[in-house]
Structure formats: C-alpha cells, structure tokens
Motif scaffolding. Structure first.
Motif, PDB file in Angstrom:
ATOM      1  N   VAL B 239       0.849  -1.197   0.000  1.00 57.39           N
ATOM      2  CA  VAL B 239       0.000   0.000   0.000  1.00 57.39           C
ATOM      3  C   VAL B 239       0.885   1.247   0.000  1.00 57.39           C
ATOM      4  N   HIS B 240       0.523   2.237  -0.837  1.00 60.23           N
ATOM      5  CA  HIS B 240       1.294   3.485  -0.871  1.00 60.23           C
ATOM      6  C   HIS B 240       0.458   4.728  -0.577  1.00 60.23           C
ATOM      7  N   GLY B 241      -0.833   4.546  -0.390  1.00 59.26           N
ATOM      8  CA  GLY B 241      -1.641   5.706  -0.058  1.00 59.26           C
ATOM      9  C   GLY B 241      -3.115   5.339  -0.023  1.00 59.26           C
ATOM     10  N   ALA B 242      -3.919   6.230   0.547  1.00 60.99           N
ATOM     11  CA  ALA B 242      -5.360   5.963   0.645  1.00 60.99           C
ATOM     12  C   ALA B 242      -6.129   7.264   0.864  1.00 60.99           C
ATOM     13  N   LEU B 243      -7.313   7.279   0.329  1.00 62.16           N
ATOM     14  CA  LEU B 243      -8.224   8.417   0.511  1.00 62.16           C
ATOM     15  C   LEU B 243      -9.556   7.916   1.055  1.00 62.16           C
ATOM     16  N   MET B 244     -10.075   8.605   2.087  1.00 60.80           N
ATOM     17  CA  MET B 244     -11.469   8.383   2.462  1.00 60.80           C
ATOM     18  C   MET B 244     -12.322   9.219   1.509  1.00 60.80           C
ATOM     19  N   LEU B 245     -13.568   8.844   1.369  1.00 58.55           N
ATOM     20  CA  LEU B 245     -14.322   9.403   0.240  1.00 58.55           C
ATOM     21  C   LEU B 245     -15.828   9.265   0.447  1.00 58.55           C
ATOM     22  N   GLY B 246     -16.559  10.332   0.139  1.00 58.41           N
ATOM     23  CA  GLY B 246     -18.015  10.343   0.275  1.00 58.41           C
ATOM     24  C   GLY B 246     -18.547  11.709  -0.134  1.00 58.41           C
ATOM     25  N   TYR B 247     -19.835  11.909  -0.012  1.00 56.16           N
ATOM     26  CA  TYR B 247     -20.398  13.224  -0.345  1.00 56.16           C
ATOM     27  C   TYR B 247     -20.229  14.174   0.835  1.00 56.16           C
ATOM     28  N   PRO B 248     -19.699  15.384   0.589  1.00 53.02           N
ATOM     29  CA  PRO B 248     -19.503  16.341   1.684  1.00 53.02           C
ATOM     30  C   PRO B 248     -20.845  16.773   2.266  1.00 53.02           C
ATOM     31  N   LYS B 249     -20.884  16.891   3.572  1.00 52.41           N
ATOM     32  CA  LYS B 249     -22.114  17.346   4.218  1.00 52.41           C
ATOM     33  C   LYS B 249     -22.289  18.853   4.019  1.00 52.41           C
ATOM     34  N   TYR B 250     -21.179  19.600   4.043  1.00 50.63           N
ATOM     35  CA  TYR B 250     -21.243  21.062   3.925  1.00 50.63           C
ATOM     36  C   TYR B 250     -20.458  21.524   2.707  1.00 50.63           C
ATOM     37  N   ARG B 251     -20.849  22.658   2.187  1.00 51.52           N
ATOM     38  CA  ARG B 251     -20.151  23.241   1.050  1.00 51.52           C
ATOM     39  C   ARG B 251     -19.150  24.290   1.562  1.00 51.52           C
ATOM     40  N   TYR B 252     -17.922  24.222   1.073  1.00 57.91           N
ATOM     41  CA  TYR B 252     -16.942  25.254   1.448  1.00 57.91           C
ATOM     42  C   TYR B 252     -17.210  26.524   0.654  1.00 57.91           C
ATOM     43  N   GLN B 253     -17.098  27.645   1.348  1.00 60.33           N
ATOM     44  CA  GLN B 253     -17.532  28.924   0.787  1.00 60.33           C
ATOM     45  C   GLN B 253     -16.406  29.750   0.193  1.00 60.33           C
ATOM     46  N   ARG B 254     -15.186  29.530   0.688  1.00 58.54           N
ATOM     47  CA  ARG B 254     -14.072  30.399   0.279  1.00 58.54           C
ATOM     48  C   ARG B 254     -12.756  29.664   0.475  1.00 58.54           C
ATOM     49  N   ILE B 255     -11.685  30.261  -0.029  1.00 62.39           N
ATOM     50  CA  ILE B 255     -10.365  29.615  -0.037  1.00 62.39           C
ATOM     51  C   ILE B 255      -9.472  30.322   0.991  1.00 62.39           C
ATOM     52  N   PRO B 256      -9.153  29.647   2.086  1.00 59.30           N
ATOM     53  CA  PRO B 256      -8.322  30.309   3.098  1.00 59.30           C
ATOM     54  C   PRO B 256      -6.864  30.360   2.650  1.00 59.30           C
ATOM     55  N   GLN B 257      -6.091  31.202   3.298  1.00 61.03           N
ATOM     56  CA  GLN B 257      -4.689  31.384   2.905  1.00 61.03           C
ATOM     57  C   GLN B 257      -3.806  30.184   3.238  1.00 61.03           C
ATOM     58  N   ARG B 258      -2.701  30.123   2.551  1.00 62.64           N
ATOM     59  CA  ARG B 258      -1.665  29.140   2.835  1.00 62.64           C
ATOM     60  C   ARG B 258      -0.354  29.871   3.086  1.00 62.64           C
ATOM     61  N   LYS B 259       0.667  29.141   3.566  1.00 60.65           N
ATOM     62  CA  LYS B 259       2.003  29.728   3.787  1.00 60.65           C
ATOM     63  C   LYS B 259       2.518  30.394   2.521  1.00 60.65           C
ATOM     64  N   ALA B 260       3.382  31.385   2.686  1.00 61.39           N
ATOM     65  CA  ALA B 260       4.010  32.017   1.530  1.00 61.39           C
ATOM     66  C   ALA B 260       4.894  30.998   0.806  1.00 61.39           C
ATOM     67  N   THR B 261       5.079  31.194  -0.490  1.00 62.33           N
ATOM     68  CA  THR B 261       5.974  30.337  -1.276  1.00 62.33           C
ATOM     69  C   THR B 261       7.396  30.431  -0.713  1.00 62.33           C
ATOM     70  N   ASP B 262       8.053  29.288  -0.597  1.00 62.62           N
ATOM     71  CA  ASP B 262       9.453  29.259  -0.167  1.00 62.62           C
ATOM     72  C   ASP B 262      10.267  28.764  -1.359  1.00 62.62           C
ATOM     73  N   ALA B 263      10.872  29.690  -2.085  1.00 70.35           N
ATOM     74  CA  ALA B 263      11.592  29.298  -3.309  1.00 70.35           C
ATOM     75  C   ALA B 263      12.956  29.970  -3.392  1.00 70.35           C
ATOM     76  N   ILE B 264      13.937  29.196  -3.830  1.00 64.45           N
ATOM     77  CA  ILE B 264      15.247  29.729  -4.201  1.00 64.45           C
ATOM     78  C   ILE B 264      15.239  29.820  -5.727  1.00 64.45           C
ATOM     79  N   TRP B 265      15.643  30.975  -6.267  1.00 69.44           N
ATOM     80  CA  TRP B 265      15.679  31.154  -7.727  1.00 69.44           C
ATOM     81  C   TRP B 265      17.135  31.192  -8.168  1.00 69.44           C
ATOM     82  N   ARG B 266      17.403  30.485  -9.257  1.00 73.65           N
ATOM     83  CA  ARG B 266      18.800  30.484  -9.691  1.00 73.65           C
ATOM     84  C   ARG B 266      18.889  30.527 -11.205  1.00 73.65           C
TER      85      ARG B 266
END
Lengths: 266, 266
Positions: B239-266
């Motif tokens: 086994v290398h991975g697994a997802l639980m799965l079903g119909y969501p009870k609630y609908r998500y309304q908006r997209i919350p923030q994530r961490k800033a990009t951490d990138a080295i440019w070269r």
C-alpha cells in the motif's frame, strides 16, 4: 490574537465550523452556544482555516483573517465534471520545447497555486529550487551526463550530449523546478509529490509544458554528490522530485488510451 | 501488428511524431522520409501513445489504435488559466460526510480518470483496493483503533470509538480507496501518490469529498499486521496511499490562505 473571533450578529449557531475542525478544537460557548476555541486549540491547530472557509454566513475570523482576506471563490469558474475529467486526462509529458523562456511571473503563479496542495497535518513542507537560468540548467545536465557515464546507463543520452550537446536529460526544457523539504518533515516524499502534481496540472492549465525529470532524479536518488553539491540546498534538506518545464513546441491533438483499471472491490 | 502504421495520404512528413517519441524510436523511411518504427522500437516502446496523440493530421495508427479510438478532446471544455487555478486551490480535505453512499458508477469514473496520471516510464503501476462497503470500512477502522490503543497515540480517537463508535479515523466517510502496487514497480510510492492526487482532484470535479487517510496509513506504514492481513492484497504488493471518500455534508464557501511560497531562484 484570539484563534477565532465570531461575529455574533452573523453567526447562526449551525455548528458547521465545530464539526469541520480536523482536531475538534472548537466548542460551544456557555452563553448561548456560539463557537469558541478550546483551551488547547492554539497549541494543536494546524492552520488549515477550514472553520473560516466553511462558514456560510461569513461570521468567523481565523487568526485575524476574515472572509474578505480569503482568495475569492467564483462558482462560475468551477468546471463541469466533464471539463474536470478532460483537464486531468489531457495533461501530457512534454519532451519538445520552444526556445522561449517562461516569464518569472508565470513561474511564480505556478508555485503560488501549488501552495494549496494538501499535506500531512497541513504542514506545507514543500520548498522549491527553481533553475530559471537555462545556462544553469545546462550546467546541471552536464553533471547528470557524468553520472550516466560513470554508471554506463543510457549510453544514447551520453552520446547525444557528447556529439552535439543535445539534451536528452531534460529534453531542451529551458527550466527545471525542484521540490525539496526538511528531513524533519512528517511525510516529505508524499507531500512534495502531491505539490509537484499540482504544479504539473497548474502548468497544464496555463499552457506550460512539463515532464517529470526521471533521469535527473535518478542521479539525485542515487546520491550522486557532484550534482547534489551543485544544487547547494540548505543543510538537512532533501530533494523529493523535479519537473522540467517550458512552452510546448507542439500541441497534442487527442488523448491516447491507458491500461484498464485494476481494482479489487470489497 | 506493426507498432505504427502511417497513412501516407494524410502524413505531411512534419517530423512531429519523430521528435515527440520519448525514446526516439521513430525514424524516417528511406523512400521519402515517412515515419517508421526503428527495429528496437517494439522492445523499448513504453506505450505512451504520444506519436498518435500529437499528429495534427490524424495520419498515425499506434498498435492498431487510430485517432478515432482515442478519447475525444473537446477544446471548448478546456478551463481558462483562472478556472484551472481555482479548481486546484478550491479542493479541500473533507471531514464531515453525508450518510449516503457514492454510486459504484461514480467511483468507477474516478478510478477511470486516474488512469491518466503520469507514471515512471508510463508503467502505470497503480492498482486499487476499493472498500465500497461501509460495514467493511468500519471493520478496518476497528483494527486501526486497536493499533492506536496499542501505541497509546491519538487517545481521543480511541475514546470516541469506544464510547460512541464515533469514527475519527475516516471521519464517517462511507468509502475508502487504497492505492497499492507491486514491489517490483519502478517508483511505486511516487506513482501511487500522483494517481491518488488525480483521484482526489477528479473527486473534487465531481462533487465528491475526500481526505488523505493519514491515521489509517500510519497503521499501514508502521506495518500493523492485523490491518495488513485484513486488506488481503496479492503477495509482494504494498500500500502506498489511501483516501477516504463520500459526499460532503457542507459546502466550502471560500479559499483560506496558505504559507508564503518558499523558493530559491537560480
């Protein structure tokens, strides 16, 4: 700062934020059952923002982030199931690129979208090394070719490089994007692979071609030190995947078949 | 069967199939420069079908598969860059499900889309174990809870199960989809993770909720034998991975923030 603030004039006490919190960190207030963070919440919270994202009434502020500071979600942009399916099926591994760089702004957008890849405990451990300079890409390819030569593997790739400086390692792609993470991360291989898949699909959505950099990664995963040293990553960090990237020279016309699904149902 | 057949009345000798073949297995015929498979091609070909997929003239047949046997590609279904970005950003880990099974047909479609996930040398090693029966899902959860109990980890999850048979392992999802592969595969961890990411996004596109099954996988990756035996996979597979799965009870309304990009440019 409070973990959550609830605007009681908007909150309908529907319990949705309470039931969606991954670690059950939200309870009901004693004065009327409004959502309140439990005592342990600041220590355990994984910053997913689900509480803020799910509230239908825009009543919740999470660590000072209110509904208005979220990325907008425009339901009209949602793909139909057919469009989503085609989007996933129509990405292809591109191995012939235009001699034209991808603007920094576009590369930044691709990395930006990848920030929303799911990760274990929402730790978002993926960091990026972007080899934007095609000259630097070619320097790294030279090292990969040395590794192939020492190994005696892919003699055709070595010969193409030696005879005509033809790049069969990254296929003439102008850029290379490398995902790496701290050795202390929880599941860095899995999280970097998911983030790379997001990057891959984000590129597909913006007309940028990609291909997983298999030979390059072979040199890394086999611990070829001259290449690893050339990358110069921060200490105690490891590469977990890489994509070559550029504008596709040709447009793919159709979706060829894949193997039949192999599934056990229970 | 010939590896490729070229309809010379349609072929424009533009060399596109020649330049797109990942292993340079197509050359030019001596009588006029039409594409022909090299001698070594049948042995080395990875069945990607790029030659067939890329031909702008529909002139090429690959292993008997002609343009008409490909999945149709409707350019009108392609998302705009903004729609693709929102699609990727708006997927969320769902942890509250409706008490309603996902029809077999929908589950099959999700697996079907995942067949197009890229894989090392196009080997498509990912196989699926679909725990469709909610009763069987709950039997497996019981085993995971036993593992947690033995370990002393996640006491709250164990208590919720013991007190009220409340499932904090798979969050009440009616189904569980497990990706596994042969130990002999080239890069099974990476390929299964990419295929699971495709499944995850395909589900998002079809209104099905998912979440990476972290605690379940913890028991697997820590080699908890009662659970591994209960899965009853074919020998020499992992086994290398697994997802639980079903119909969501609630609908998500908006997209919350994530961490800033951490990138080295070269």
């Amino acid at each position: 700062m409070e973990l959550i603030n609830v605007d009681r004039s908007k909150c309908k006490r529907d319990g949705i934020c309470i039931s969606e919190c991954p670690f059950s960190l939200i309870g009901e207030s004693e004065d009327g059952g409004y959502p309140v963070a439990r005592k342990a919440a600041p220590r355990i919270c994984i910053d997913c923002g689900h509480c803020l994202a799910v509230c239908p009434h825009g009543a919740l502020t999470f660590k000072g982030q209110g509904p208005e500071s979220c990325l907008p979600l425009d339901r009209k942009l949602n793909p139909t199931p057919e469009a989503a399916a085609q989007f996933l099926r129509s990405r292809r591994s591109i191995r012939t690129y235009k001699d034209k760089p991808v603007p920094r702004e576009v590369l930044e957008q691709l990395l930006d979208i990848s920030r929303w890849a799911p990760s274990a405990k929402n730790a978002q451990p993926t960091k990026w090394l972007v080899i934007e300079s095609t000259a630097e890409v070619r320097r790294l390819i030279g090292l990969v070719v040395e590794w192939l030569r020492e190994n005696g593997s892919f003699p055709g790739v070595v010969a193409a490089w030696d005879l005509a400086e033809r790049d069969l390692v990254l296929r003439g792609a102008p850029h290379l994007v490398i995902a790496y993470a701290s050795e202390k991360a929880l599941k860095p291989e899995i999280d970097c692979t998911i983030a790379l898949t997001y990057l891959d699909l984000a590129a597909h959505g913006m007309g940028v071609g990609t291909c997983w950099a298999g030979i390059f990664l072979g040199a890394i995963f086999n611990n070829y030190l001259p290449l690893i040293e050339a990358l110069g990553l921060p200490e105690n960090h490891r590469v977990h995947g890489a994509l070559m990237l550029g504008y596709p020279k040709y447009r793919y016309q159709r979706i060829p078949q894949r193997k039949a699904t192999d599934a056990i149902w229970r």
